[in-house]
Design an enzyme around this catalytic site. Structure first.
Site, PDB file in Angstrom:
ATOM      1  CE  LYS A   1     -31.110  48.060  21.058  1.00 47.96           C
ATOM      2  NZ  LYS A   1     -32.530  48.227  20.676  1.00 47.96           N
TER       3      LYS A   1
ATOM      4  CB  CYS B   1     -42.637  51.341  16.611  1.00 46.70           C
ATOM      5  SG  CYS B   1     -43.857  50.176  17.262  1.00 46.70           S
TER       6      CYS B   1
ATOM      7  NE  ARG C   1     -27.697  48.573  17.548  1.00 45.78           N
ATOM      8  CZ  ARG C   1     -28.967  48.151  17.732  1.00 45.78           C
ATOM      9  NH1 ARG C   1     -29.971  48.797  17.184  1.00 45.78           N
ATOM     10  NH2 ARG C   1     -29.218  47.096  18.483  1.00 45.78           N
TER      11      ARG C   1
ATOM     12  CB  CYS D   1     -41.934  44.239  15.441  1.00 46.96           C
ATOM     13  SG  CYS D   1     -40.947  44.231  16.946  1.00 46.96           S
TER      14      CYS D   1
ATOM     15  CB  CYS E   1     -39.017  51.409  18.261  1.00 52.15           C
ATOM     16  SG  CYS E   1     -38.245  49.899  18.878  1.00 52.15           S
TER      17      CYS E   1
ATOM     18  CE  LYS F   1     -30.886  52.559  19.647  1.00 54.06           C
ATOM     19  NZ  LYS F   1     -32.353  52.541  19.691  1.00 54.06           N
TER      20      LYS F   1
ATOM     21  CB  CYS G   1     -43.697  46.046  22.786  1.00 53.41           C
ATOM     22  SG  CYS G   1     -41.976  46.415  22.422  1.00 53.41           S
TER      23      CYS G   1
ATOM     24  NE  ARG H   1     -32.881  49.135  12.300  1.00 51.46           N
ATOM     25  CZ  ARG H   1     -33.006  48.800  13.594  1.00 51.46           C
ATOM     26  NH1 ARG H   1     -31.966  48.866  14.396  1.00 51.46           N
ATOM     27  NH2 ARG H   1     -34.158  48.411  14.078  1.00 51.46           N
TER      28      ARG H   1
HETATM   29 FE1  SRM Z   1     -36.077  49.698  18.161  1.00 51.64          FE
HETATM   30  C1  SRM Z   1     -35.846  46.448  19.019  1.00 51.64           C
HETATM   31  C2  SRM Z   1     -37.557  48.923  15.278  1.00 51.64           C
HETATM   32  C3  SRM Z   1     -35.584  52.860  17.092  1.00 51.64           C
HETATM   33  C4  SRM Z   1     -35.555  50.688  21.397  1.00 51.64           C
HETATM   34  N1  SRM Z   1     -36.535  47.961  17.270  1.00 51.64           N
HETATM   35  C5  SRM Z   1     -36.324  46.711  17.765  1.00 51.64           C
HETATM   36  C6  SRM Z   1     -36.631  45.651  16.714  1.00 51.64           C
HETATM   37  C7  SRM Z   1     -35.376  45.362  15.959  1.00 51.64           C
HETATM   38  C8  SRM Z   1     -37.312  44.373  17.252  1.00 51.64           C
HETATM   39  C9  SRM Z   1     -36.446  43.194  17.605  1.00 51.64           C
HETATM   40  O1  SRM Z   1     -35.472  43.334  18.364  1.00 51.64           O
HETATM   41  O2  SRM Z   1     -36.772  42.095  17.154  1.00 51.64           O
HETATM   42  C10 SRM Z   1     -37.660  46.440  15.853  1.00 51.64           C
HETATM   43  C11 SRM Z   1     -37.800  46.000  14.400  1.00 51.64           C
HETATM   44  C12 SRM Z   1     -39.244  46.076  13.982  1.00 51.64           C
HETATM   45  C13 SRM Z   1     -39.472  45.922  12.557  1.00 51.64           C
HETATM   46  O3  SRM Z   1     -40.220  44.995  12.164  1.00 51.64           O
HETATM   47  O4  SRM Z   1     -38.980  46.719  11.771  1.00 51.64           O
HETATM   48  C14 SRM Z   1     -37.221  47.860  16.113  1.00 51.64           C
HETATM   49  N2  SRM Z   1     -36.381  50.657  16.453  1.00 51.64           N
HETATM   50  C15 SRM Z   1     -37.103  50.190  15.403  1.00 51.64           C
HETATM   51  C16 SRM Z   1     -37.355  51.286  14.383  1.00 51.64           C
HETATM   52  C17 SRM Z   1     -37.410  50.770  12.946  1.00 51.64           C
HETATM   53  C18 SRM Z   1     -38.656  52.014  14.773  1.00 51.64           C
HETATM   54  C19 SRM Z   1     -39.186  53.046  13.825  1.00 51.64           C
HETATM   55  O5  SRM Z   1     -40.380  53.276  13.920  1.00 51.64           O
HETATM   56  O6  SRM Z   1     -38.455  53.626  13.039  1.00 51.64           O
HETATM   57  C20 SRM Z   1     -36.174  52.221  14.715  1.00 51.64           C
HETATM   58  C21 SRM Z   1     -34.917  51.861  13.976  1.00 51.64           C
HETATM   59  C22 SRM Z   1     -33.835  52.864  14.233  1.00 51.64           C
HETATM   60  C23 SRM Z   1     -32.597  52.679  13.416  1.00 51.64           C
HETATM   61  O7  SRM Z   1     -32.615  53.005  12.232  1.00 51.64           O
HETATM   62  O8  SRM Z   1     -31.577  52.263  13.976  1.00 51.64           O
HETATM   63  C24 SRM Z   1     -35.996  51.909  16.192  1.00 51.64           C
HETATM   64  N3  SRM Z   1     -35.571  51.454  19.069  1.00 51.64           N
HETATM   65  C25 SRM Z   1     -35.545  52.665  18.454  1.00 51.64           C
HETATM   66  C26 SRM Z   1     -35.509  53.706  19.440  1.00 51.64           C
HETATM   67  C27 SRM Z   1     -35.558  55.212  19.164  1.00 51.64           C
HETATM   68  C28 SRM Z   1     -34.209  55.816  18.960  1.00 51.64           C
HETATM   69  O9  SRM Z   1     -33.182  55.135  19.059  1.00 51.64           O
HETATM   70  O10 SRM Z   1     -34.184  57.007  18.723  1.00 51.64           O
HETATM   71  C29 SRM Z   1     -35.505  53.084  20.682  1.00 51.64           C
HETATM   72  C30 SRM Z   1     -35.557  53.785  22.064  1.00 51.64           C
HETATM   73  C31 SRM Z   1     -34.270  54.423  22.424  1.00 51.64           C
HETATM   74  C32 SRM Z   1     -33.375  53.435  23.111  1.00 51.64           C
HETATM   75  O11 SRM Z   1     -32.660  52.698  22.440  1.00 51.64           O
HETATM   76  O12 SRM Z   1     -33.412  53.384  24.344  1.00 51.64           O
HETATM   77  C33 SRM Z   1     -35.536  51.669  20.432  1.00 51.64           C
HETATM   78  N4  SRM Z   1     -35.705  48.735  19.895  1.00 51.64           N
HETATM   79  C34 SRM Z   1     -35.570  49.333  21.123  1.00 51.64           C
HETATM   80  C35 SRM Z   1     -35.465  48.299  22.127  1.00 51.64           C
HETATM   81  C36 SRM Z   1     -35.306  48.516  23.657  1.00 51.64           C
HETATM   82  C37 SRM Z   1     -33.882  48.699  24.011  1.00 51.64           C
HETATM   83  C38 SRM Z   1     -33.662  48.759  25.507  1.00 51.64           C
HETATM   84  O13 SRM Z   1     -32.738  49.431  25.945  1.00 51.64           O
HETATM   85  O14 SRM Z   1     -34.395  48.113  26.244  1.00 51.64           O
HETATM   86  C39 SRM Z   1     -35.552  47.066  21.449  1.00 51.64           C
HETATM   87  C40 SRM Z   1     -35.510  45.658  22.061  1.00 51.64           C
HETATM   88  C41 SRM Z   1     -34.121  45.184  22.300  1.00 51.64           C
HETATM   89  O15 SRM Z   1     -33.122  45.812  21.977  1.00 51.64           O
HETATM   90  O16 SRM Z   1     -34.019  44.097  22.889  1.00 51.64           O
HETATM   91  C42 SRM Z   1     -35.716  47.378  20.046  1.00 51.64           C
HETATM   92 FE1  SF4 Z   2     -41.279  46.254  17.922  1.00 50.00          FE
HETATM   93 FE2  SF4 Z   2     -41.729  47.210  20.330  1.00 50.00          FE
HETATM   94 FE3  SF4 Z   2     -39.959  48.419  18.753  1.00 50.00          FE
HETATM   95 FE4  SF4 Z   2     -42.519  48.581  18.218  1.00 50.00          FE
HETATM   96  S1  SF4 Z   2     -41.531  49.387  20.051  1.00 50.00           S
HETATM   97  S2  SF4 Z   2     -40.901  48.089  16.731  1.00 50.00           S
HETATM   98  S3  SF4 Z   2     -43.309  46.628  18.855  1.00 50.00           S
HETATM   99  S4  SF4 Z   2     -39.763  46.396  19.558  1.00 50.00           S
END
Ligand code: SRM
Ligand code: SF4
Length: 584
Positions: free
Chosen positions: A210, A432, A142, A438, A481, A212, A477, A73
């Site tokens: 993390k 997502c 981030r 993922c 995201c 943000k 899930c 990323r």
């Molecule tokens: Fe996310 C984890 C993809 C924005 C909440 N996110 C992941 C991971 C890295 C899975 C992993 O930990 O193994 C995913 C990678 C999947 C893949 O194959 O690419 C992933 N997140 C994404 C992206 C690519 C989704 C998208 O459709 O674009 C976004 C990348 C953003 C970036 O460039 O940095 C992405 N993730 C978000 C957002 C939205 C936002 O930030 O605006 C959220 C919700 C907001 C938040 O953070 O509360 C988000 N991602 C999570 C979480 C849950 C965090 C939590 O507080 O519980 C995880 C899981 C974790 O961190 O353990 C996670």
């Molecule tokens: Fe993976 Fe869940 Fe984030 Fe989708 S919402 S990219 S399934 S961690």
């Protein structure tokens, strides 16, 4: 009677790892250069995240043996790239990735399907292009995001500059990143300088989780600002950016069946003048550093600190750390969250073009070769800027009038339209990635949502709806995201082909939605939505959007049903307790 003191809960394994190797170097470089290693160790899986890298495997191929690969990323503050940087990213996706560029919901780009052999050269070239991957993931601040749309106010450029300043001020300073990815050498972990390294801002153990940060320019809430740990809402007077309203403690991640985890919108706690931006940023970040829960990663985000200690507490703590810079919140309003598709004129007279990218995936498919088209635009019109939106779209900005026709024609040759780019439901959707990359995905998302939207459009046609926007988002899930908990309709994966159904977000991104059904099977989604959409059509107030209708009419029904169920359960329990023991 005095209670025996309870032992403090143990910190998580991630905390121990960070203490052991505070430079975050792990054994990454050694594994990178070992031709016999097909993967990073479990410990290094945690360290590489701080470098913007996730170890993954292709889940479609698991049955035939695990094939390790990495996702990388970028860190792209405000989502702004030069044409030259775009060309570099395009090259890297072709050469080392799966030939796609995945625009993210935080204005970045992900490469999927990269083999370990391609990782080193890929990250090195990103750095040579003057971008980075450092801190794109991990327990740090981030990618800092900022409203990308150039049309709204001249101050948007100032807001962007501020976002870059904050990104720099909150970046970790470990020299491991440069050493591994630019010099290609493993840091000597026994060197006392490395062993005892303390980041001046983060300390030795960085953040509990993390963090943000985002900037937004009202009235357009194209950043979903309330979902960030730290949000800056621009306050503009007489076309001048005078400061920001400060939003703290937002976040969406949750786990199924764990009520202790929940999405939360940030609280707007006060206004401060622009000159205090860095102090305020550091104050909020260090509050997370000092008070976040290091014993439970599911409870470690800043949102839980704010929820449990209260808004007054965090406001006072920010004031304590900054010498009291916060004053009363200035008035503002959000009206929309979406991007402005097509060609528009910015306030400086230049043009910009917003292109819809389905689920953020830029690729070439027969008849729609968007990846090649954008590359050719970057090559031919090298002076323009590429901006990634937080809605997973791409904006070509700073375009002189003289280039408009040429860009439109070039895109058309590749099947990329500038008008009527997508139906209204597709244009307002996000998904997502989920499967196959993922590791946390429970159900399909990116590969599934476009087809699901086609089905909802067909259903709308049958009901007699049409032409009205509904914000629909899906995730594989509950992590959130694609920010599903802000959508008017959201599908949140529970298992293969099974989704939780959420209803009631709004168009300005100021309201969380609520669960409507715990599980809906994919083939039953139309049957579930048909009565809801029909009632919306028949019973709504003039101009009422689906999300607002759901919040006004459906939510009270859900609450009443839940109360009735709770009452019935309590009555059953009481009846069971009343049965004499002998007959029980
Ligand atoms: Fe996310 C984890 C993809 C924005 C909440 N996110 C992941 C991971 C890295 C899975 C992993 O930990 O193994 C995913 C990678 C999947 C893949 O194959 O690419 C992933 N997140 C994404 C992206 C690519 C989704 C998208 O459709 O674009 C976004 C990348 C953003 C970036 O460039 O940095 C992405 N993730 C978000 C957002 C939205 C936002 O930030 O605006 C959220 C919700 C907001 C938040 O953070 O509360 C988000 N991602 C999570 C979480 C849950 C965090 C939590 O507080 O519980 C995880 C899981 C974790 O961190 O353990 C996670
Ligand atoms: Fe993976 Fe869940 Fe984030 Fe989708 S919402 S990219 S399934 S961690």
């Amino acid at each position: 009677m005095s209670q025996a003191p309870t032992a403090p809960a143990a910190v998580t394994k991630n905390e121990i790892l960070k203490t052991q190797i505070p430079t975050l170097a792990g054994n990454i470089a050694a594994t990178l250069h070992d031709p016999n290693a097909d993967r990073f160790s479990e410990d290094d899986e945690q360290f590489i995240k701080f470098h913007g890298i996730y170890q993954q495997d292709d889940r479609d191929l698991r049955k035939t043996g695990k094939k390790y690969m990495v996702m990388i990323r970028g860190r792209i503050p405000g989502g702004v790239m030069t044409s030259a940087q775009w060309i570099t990213f395009d090259d890297l996706a072709t050469q080392y990735g799966n030939n796609t560029l995945r625009l993210t919901t935080r204005q970045s780009i992900q490469f999927h399907g990269v083999l370990k052999s391609g990782l080193g050269p890929l990250v090195k070239r990103i750095n040579e292009s003057m971008l980075s991957t450092l801190a794109a993931c991990g327990d740090v601040n981030r990618n800092v995001t900022a409203s990308p749309t150039p049309s709204t106010s001249i101050a948007r450029e100032e807001v962007y500059k501020d976002s870059v300043k904050v990104a720099l001020a909150l970046a970790p300073v470990t020299k491991a990143y440069h050493s591994i990815w630019v010099d290609g050498v493993q840091l000597n972990l026994d060197d006392p300088e490395n062993k005892n390294f303390v980041d001046p801002l983060y300390g030795q153990t960085y953040l509990p989780r993390k963090f943000k940060t985002s900037f937004v320019v009202p009235p357009v809430n194209d950043m979903d600002i309330y979902t960030n740990d730290l949000g800056f809402i621009a306050v503009i007077e007489n076309n001048e950016l005078i400061g920001y309203n400060l939003a703290v403690g937002g976040g969406l991640g949750r786990s199924h069946g764990n009520e202790q985890t929940y999405p939360r919108l940030a609280d707007v706690v006060g206004f401060f003048r622009r000159e205090h931006l860095i102090e305020v940023s550091k104050a909020v970040l260090t509050i997370h550093r000092d008070f976040g829960d290091r014993t439970n990663r599911r409870h470690a985000r800043l949102k839980y600190v704010v929820e449990e200690r209260g808004t007054e507490w965090i406001t006072a703590e920010i004031n304590r750390r900054t010498g009291g810079v916060l004053s009363g919140v200035r008035r503002f309003e959000f009206t929309t969250t979406g991007d402005l598709y097509g060609w528009h004129r910015a306030v400086d007279g230049k043009l910009f073009l917003t292109l819809f990218v389905e689920t953020g995936r830029i690729k070439d498919v027969p008849g729609h070769t968007m990846k090649t088209a954008l590359r050719q635009v970057a090559e031919k019109f090298g002076h323009i800027e590429f901006r990634i939106s937080a809605n997973q779209n791409i904006i070509l900005a700073n375009v002189p009038e003289s280039d408009r026709a040429g860009i439109t024609a070039l895109l058309a040759q590749h099947g990329v339209r500038v008008d009527n780019q997508a139906s209204i439901l597709h244009a307002a959707s996000m998904a997502c990635p989920s499967l196959p990359t993922c590791g946390l995905g429970l159900a399909e998302s990116e590969r599934w949502l476009p087809g699901m939207i086609d089905r909802i459009e067909k259903l709308g046609g049958e009901i007699g709806l049409g032409g009205e926007e509904i914000i629909i988002r899906s995730t594989g899930c509950p992590n959130g995201c694609a920010r599903p908990y802000m959508a008017e309709i959201a599908f949140v994966g529970k298992g293969p082909g099974r989704y939780q159904l959420w209803l009631g977000g709004n168009a300005s991104g100021t309201r969380l939605n609520r669960v409507y059904k715990e599980v809906v099977k994919d083939p039953e989604i139309e049957a579930e939505l048909r009565p809801l959409l029909t009632r919306w059509k028949n019973d709504r107030l003039p101009g009422e959007r689906f999300g607002d209708f759901a919040a006004r009419v459906i939510w009270p029904e859900i609450a009443a049903a839940q109360a009735a169920a709770a009452e019935a359960a309590a009555a059953a329990k009481a009846a069971a307790a009343a049965v004499p023991a002998a007959t029980a």
